[in-house]
Design a protein around this motif. Structure first.
Motif, PDB file in Angstrom:
ATOM      1  N   CYS A   1      -7.461  -8.303  13.539  1.00 38.01           N
ATOM      2  CA  CYS A   1      -7.418  -9.708  12.513  1.00 38.01           C
ATOM      3  C   CYS A   1      -5.788  -9.689  12.411  1.00 38.01           C
ATOM      4  O   CYS A   1      -5.343  -8.809  11.833  1.00 38.01           O
ATOM      5  CB  CYS A   1      -7.954  -9.484  11.178  1.00 38.01           C
ATOM      6  N   PRO A   2      -5.335 -10.999  12.627  1.00 38.97           N
ATOM      7  CA  PRO A   2      -3.813 -11.179  12.561  1.00 38.97           C
ATOM      8  C   PRO A   2      -3.597 -12.111  11.226  1.00 38.97           C
ATOM      9  O   PRO A   2      -2.274 -12.289  10.931  1.00 38.97           O
ATOM     10  CB  PRO A   2      -3.390 -12.039  13.804  1.00 38.97           C
ATOM     11  N   ASP A   3      -4.485 -12.343  10.570  1.00 42.35           N
ATOM     12  CA  ASP A   3      -4.113 -13.409   9.650  1.00 42.35           C
ATOM     13  C   ASP A   3      -4.719 -12.692   8.096  1.00 42.35           C
ATOM     14  O   ASP A   3      -5.984 -12.441   8.095  1.00 42.35           O
ATOM     15  CB  ASP A   3      -5.021 -14.604   9.746  1.00 42.35           C
ATOM     16  N   ILE A   4      -3.954 -12.564   7.262  1.00 43.70           N
ATOM     17  CA  ILE A   4      -4.134 -12.007   5.953  1.00 43.70           C
ATOM     18  C   ILE A   4      -5.371 -12.619   5.405  1.00 43.70           C
ATOM     19  O   ILE A   4      -6.333 -11.786   4.778  1.00 43.70           O
ATOM     20  CB  ILE A   4      -2.925 -11.994   4.980  1.00 43.70           C
ATOM     21  N   HIS A   5      -5.425 -13.999   5.448  1.00 45.11           N
ATOM     22  CA  HIS A   5      -6.564 -14.638   4.511  1.00 45.11           C
ATOM     23  C   HIS A   5      -7.878 -14.247   5.401  1.00 45.11           C
ATOM     24  O   HIS A   5      -8.810 -14.757   4.665  1.00 45.11           O
ATOM     25  CB  HIS A   5      -6.233 -16.003   4.208  1.00 45.11           C
ATOM     26  N   LYS A   6      -7.816 -13.981   6.675  1.00 43.54           N
ATOM     27  CA  LYS A   6      -9.251 -13.832   7.243  1.00 43.54           C
ATOM     28  C   LYS A   6      -9.422 -12.299   7.261  1.00 43.54           C
ATOM     29  O   LYS A   6     -10.706 -12.155   7.770  1.00 43.54           O
ATOM     30  CB  LYS A   6      -8.931 -14.314   8.732  1.00 43.54           C
ATOM     31  N   ALA A   7      -8.715 -11.349   6.853  1.00 51.21           N
ATOM     32  CA  ALA A   7      -8.936  -9.950   6.997  1.00 51.21           C
ATOM     33  C   ALA A   7      -9.793  -9.596   5.750  1.00 51.21           C
ATOM     34  O   ALA A   7     -10.000 -10.169   4.711  1.00 51.21           O
ATOM     35  CB  ALA A   7      -7.787  -9.270   6.788  1.00 51.21           C
ATOM     36  N   ARG A   8     -10.556  -8.580   6.060  1.00 50.49           N
ATOM     37  CA  ARG A   8     -11.390  -7.955   4.768  1.00 50.49           C
ATOM     38  C   ARG A   8     -10.479  -6.765   4.280  1.00 50.49           C
ATOM     39  O   ARG A   8     -10.222  -5.881   4.976  1.00 50.49           O
ATOM     40  CB  ARG A   8     -12.741  -7.246   5.548  1.00 50.49           C
ATOM     41  N   PHE A   9     -10.468  -6.727   2.954  1.00 54.20           N
ATOM     42  CA  PHE A   9      -9.802  -5.709   2.348  1.00 54.20           C
ATOM     43  C   PHE A   9     -10.755  -4.680   1.427  1.00 54.20           C
ATOM     44  O   PHE A   9     -11.523  -5.114   0.973  1.00 54.20           O
ATOM     45  CB  PHE A   9      -8.801  -6.439   1.208  1.00 54.20           C
ATOM     46  N   CYS A  10     -10.188  -3.495   1.528  1.00 57.32           N
ATOM     47  CA  CYS A  10     -11.128  -2.651   0.883  1.00 57.32           C
ATOM     48  C   CYS A  10     -10.147  -1.975  -0.171  1.00 57.32           C
ATOM     49  O   CYS A  10      -9.214  -1.757  -0.055  1.00 57.32           O
ATOM     50  CB  CYS A  10     -11.548  -1.422   2.169  1.00 57.32           C
TER      51      CYS A  10
ATOM     52  N   ASN B   1     -18.522 -17.893   1.668  1.00 62.50           N
ATOM     53  CA  ASN B   1     -17.865 -19.077   1.388  1.00 62.50           C
ATOM     54  C   ASN B   1     -16.643 -19.205   2.092  1.00 62.50           C
ATOM     55  O   ASN B   1     -16.013 -18.044   2.577  1.00 62.50           O
ATOM     56  CB  ASN B   1     -17.669 -18.911  -0.044  1.00 62.50           C
ATOM     57  N   HIS B   2     -16.332 -20.381   2.612  1.00 61.61           N
ATOM     58  CA  HIS B   2     -15.003 -20.645   3.249  1.00 61.61           C
ATOM     59  C   HIS B   2     -13.904 -20.109   2.454  1.00 61.61           C
ATOM     60  O   HIS B   2     -14.005 -20.637   1.218  1.00 61.61           O
ATOM     61  CB  HIS B   2     -14.997 -22.132   3.584  1.00 61.61           C
ATOM     62  N   ARG B   3     -12.884 -19.654   3.002  1.00 65.81           N
ATOM     63  CA  ARG B   3     -11.818 -19.189   2.312  1.00 65.81           C
ATOM     64  C   ARG B   3     -10.521 -20.075   2.676  1.00 65.81           C
ATOM     65  O   ARG B   3     -10.308 -19.995   3.830  1.00 65.81           O
ATOM     66  CB  ARG B   3     -11.537 -17.608   2.435  1.00 65.81           C
ATOM     67  N   ASP B   4      -9.787 -20.424   1.576  1.00 69.44           N
ATOM     68  CA  ASP B   4      -8.537 -20.941   2.215  1.00 69.44           C
ATOM     69  C   ASP B   4      -7.455 -20.025   2.271  1.00 69.44           C
ATOM     70  O   ASP B   4      -7.861 -18.515   2.035  1.00 69.44           O
ATOM     71  CB  ASP B   4      -8.073 -22.044   1.307  1.00 69.44           C
ATOM     72  N   GLU B   5      -6.144 -20.257   2.506  1.00 71.28           N
ATOM     73  CA  GLU B   5      -4.961 -19.368   2.708  1.00 71.28           C
ATOM     74  C   GLU B   5      -4.630 -18.598   1.563  1.00 71.28           C
ATOM     75  O   GLU B   5      -3.692 -17.772   1.639  1.00 71.28           O
ATOM     76  CB  GLU B   5      -3.867 -19.900   3.611  1.00 71.28           C
ATOM     77  N   ASN B   6      -4.938 -19.072   0.226  1.00 74.10           N
ATOM     78  CA  ASN B   6      -4.707 -18.491  -0.818  1.00 74.10           C
ATOM     79  C   ASN B   6      -5.846 -17.512  -1.404  1.00 74.10           C
ATOM     80  O   ASN B   6      -5.761 -17.040  -2.599  1.00 74.10           O
ATOM     81  CB  ASN B   6      -4.542 -19.532  -1.863  1.00 74.10           C
ATOM     82  N   GLU B   7      -6.817 -17.139  -0.685  1.00 74.94           N
ATOM     83  CA  GLU B   7      -8.003 -16.417  -0.935  1.00 74.94           C
ATOM     84  C   GLU B   7      -8.060 -15.064  -0.112  1.00 74.94           C
ATOM     85  O   GLU B   7      -8.177 -15.427   1.261  1.00 74.94           O
ATOM     86  CB  GLU B   7      -9.093 -17.168  -1.275  1.00 74.94           C
TER      87      GLU B   7
ATOM     88  N   ASN C   1      -5.768 -14.949  -4.642  1.00 79.77           N
ATOM     89  CA  ASN C   1      -6.862 -14.848  -5.240  1.00 79.77           C
ATOM     90  C   ASN C   1      -7.744 -14.094  -4.478  1.00 79.77           C
ATOM     91  O   ASN C   1      -7.676 -13.770  -3.401  1.00 79.77           O
ATOM     92  CB  ASN C   1      -7.585 -16.161  -5.897  1.00 79.77           C
ATOM     93  N   SER C   2      -8.712 -13.610  -4.972  1.00 74.58           N
ATOM     94  CA  SER C   2      -9.802 -12.578  -4.617  1.00 74.58           C
ATOM     95  C   SER C   2     -11.112 -13.183  -4.602  1.00 74.58           C
ATOM     96  O   SER C   2     -11.525 -13.696  -5.461  1.00 74.58           O
ATOM     97  CB  SER C   2      -9.700 -11.351  -4.946  1.00 74.58           C
ATOM     98  N   THR C   3     -12.065 -12.598  -3.449  1.00 77.09           N
ATOM     99  CA  THR C   3     -13.368 -12.943  -3.635  1.00 77.09           C
ATOM    100  C   THR C   3     -14.265 -12.030  -3.018  1.00 77.09           C
ATOM    101  O   THR C   3     -13.636 -11.347  -2.005  1.00 77.09           O
ATOM    102  CB  THR C   3     -13.691 -14.632  -3.168  1.00 77.09           C
ATOM    103  N   MET C   4     -15.362 -11.935  -3.198  1.00 72.57           N
ATOM    104  CA  MET C   4     -16.373 -10.661  -2.746  1.00 72.57           C
ATOM    105  C   MET C   4     -17.598 -11.261  -2.155  1.00 72.57           C
ATOM    106  O   MET C   4     -18.387 -10.802  -1.355  1.00 72.57           O
ATOM    107  CB  MET C   4     -16.973  -9.833  -3.951  1.00 72.57           C
ATOM    108  N   ASP C   5     -17.464 -12.737  -1.853  1.00 68.47           N
ATOM    109  CA  ASP C   5     -18.338 -13.533  -1.096  1.00 68.47           C
ATOM    110  C   ASP C   5     -17.982 -13.976   0.056  1.00 68.47           C
ATOM    111  O   ASP C   5     -17.135 -14.810   0.052  1.00 68.47           O
ATOM    112  CB  ASP C   5     -18.870 -14.833  -2.142  1.00 68.47           C
ATOM    113  N   GLU C   6     -18.493 -13.471   1.067  1.00 70.02           N
ATOM    114  CA  GLU C   6     -17.730 -13.761   2.640  1.00 70.02           C
ATOM    115  C   GLU C   6     -18.278 -14.828   3.182  1.00 70.02           C
ATOM    116  O   GLU C   6     -18.368 -15.195   4.081  1.00 70.02           O
ATOM    117  CB  GLU C   6     -18.040 -12.444   3.416  1.00 70.02           C
TER     118      GLU C   6
END
Length: 431
Positions: free
Chosen positions: A293-302, A326-332, A319-324
């Motif tokens: 994965c090359p994009d931070i906002h598309k990556a899964r963080f542990c 939902n569509h995430r923008d570049e700030n989440e 921002n953070s979310t635990m709901d995968e």
């Protein structure tokens, strides 16, 4: 019978598929039998290209590692470590089955974290196994026997668990021999530049739970401050393991368990744990690779379950979310909590199930056994590990006991692609 063939295929490209065959334990080792196996060599220029070569290999060879000794300077050490960790995982499973039958198998360490027969048993077992093959290489490990010596019932339980799983016992193991094996990993000065680092059970809290929370046995060999060999055994790992640290409900006990090995320059590999002590041809080794994965906002963080997103400097920017779903923008950013020890998170990244693991250091020093084997497993899988300033972890920072490391800010484990960008963001926003 055609002679055995030695393959000249490049390392990391071999996939052995061998049928299982059991041998009675009480009988002497038979003359090596030979099996037909399929070896697939993946072409460098095409991931899905393969050729098949039919060769004969002996049972003993099929028990081995996924790369030949001539390509691995520490092949013998890794083979011994893998065998010891696999035995230790069997001990863990045996102890865990009876753990809830009474409270005499659970203690409180001085730091108020629970410790069990399994912690001490694993340390004694691996100490005995390694000392037999490598008597001059010291062991650095988490436990010592001071807290159990006065408890005869507990010492008996530990000794029994070790005796049931040790590979060779010329005579009955005495309690004193088991206690000395535990203390071989104690706090004495380690003057050698080559030594083992062991975490008997990473994720003891998870081990004590009655569900399928992850825990693992982690062992690394360090030479001149660098991890050159690593083994992780995770009895509850399953093909459908998800990022919350539990196996999926559809997984049966027979599907669980993974043994992961890494050797410097030879990659990270895994296969299913053999939870039966019958000598048999093992399952296929599979190459472990981090995700791409090359994009931070598309990556899964542990994250660790005892830390929150706002403790991480990246929370200033995302921002953070635990709901995968939902569509995430570049700030989440998508985060998940793995309810287990640190090494389980390293394994999650090394296996490509998460792109990033971020750990905030709550004290100036962390313990080497919580990270050493994770470092080599992630790096040999194509990832990268550093402190929050981007410096590699100094596993030799503690020149006496070899137990402490001192990362700046915390530890960042990534798929490598995202590492530099994340280091820049974290270091710029860390106070």
């Amino acid at each position: 019978m055609p002679p055995l063939l030695r393959l000249s295929l490049p390392p990391h490209r071999l996939l052995l598929v061998v049928g299982r065959r059991r041998r009675r334990l009480e009988s002497p080792p038979p003359t090596p039998r030979h099996y037909r196996v399929c070896v697939r060599a993946a072409a460098a220029e095409a991931a899905d290209a393969s050729v098949s070569v039919s060769v004969s290999v002996s049972v003993e060879e099929a028990h081995g590692l996924p790369f030949p000794p001539e390509r691995a300077a520490y092949h013998r050490e890794l083979a011994a470590a893998a065998a010891a960790v696999e035995r230790a995982c069997r001990l863990c499973v045996d102890v865990r089955r009876t753990l809830l039958s009474g409270d005499k198998k659970i203690l409180e360490k001085n730091d108020q974290t629970p410790v069990t027969v399994a912690d001490f048993g694993v340390q004694a077992l691996i100490s005995l196994e390694l000392q037999r093959s490598f008597p001059t290489i010291p062991l650095v490990a988490e436990e010592d026997s001071a807290s159990v010596r006065s408890n005869n019932v507990l010492v008996e339980s530990i000794s029994s668990a070790v005796a049931d799983n040790v590979s060779h016992v010329d005579s009955s193991l005495t309690h004193d021999e088991v206690l000395r094996a535990i203390d071989r990993g104690g706090k004495d000065v380690v003057s050698s530049s080559t030594y083992w680092v062991l975490d008997p059970i990473d994720g003891t809290q998870g081990f004590l739970r009655g569900d399928d929370t992850l825990y693992l046995v982690g062992l690394a060999l360090l030479v001149n401050g660098k991890a050159v060999v690593g083994v992780m055994g995770c009895p509850n790992w399953a093909n459908d393991t998800i990022a919350d640290g539990k196996v999926g409900s559809s997984s049966s006990p027979l599907d669980r368990g993974i043994l992961t090995v890494a050797h410097v320059g030879c990659g990270t590999w895994s296969r299913r744990l053999s939870m039966v002590q019958l000598p048999m041809v093992q399952d296929t080794w599979n190459r472990c690779l981090v995700d791409s994965c090359p994009d931070i906002h598309k990556a899964r963080f542990c994250l660790s379950d005892n830390q929150t997103w706002n403790m991480i400097p990246l929370s200033v920017l995302f921002n953070s979310t635990m709901d995968e779903s939902n569509h995430r923008d570049e700030n989440e950013i998508l985060i998940s909590y793995v309810h287990s020890g640190s090494l389980c998170k390293y394994l999650t990244v090394a296996s490509g199930r998460a792109s990033v693991f971020v750990l905030k250091a709550r004290t100036k020093t962390l313990k080497s056994w919580d990270h050493a084997v994770g470092v080599i497993c992630v790096e040999e899988a194509g990832g990268q590990v550093s402190d929050w300033s981007g410096k590699p972890l100094d596993l030799a920072a503690d020149l006496t006991a070899r137990r402490d490391i001192c990362p700046w800010g915390g530890i960042l484990i990534t798929n490598g692609v995202l590492h530099d960008e994340l280091v820049e963001m974290i270091s710029a926003n860390h106070k």
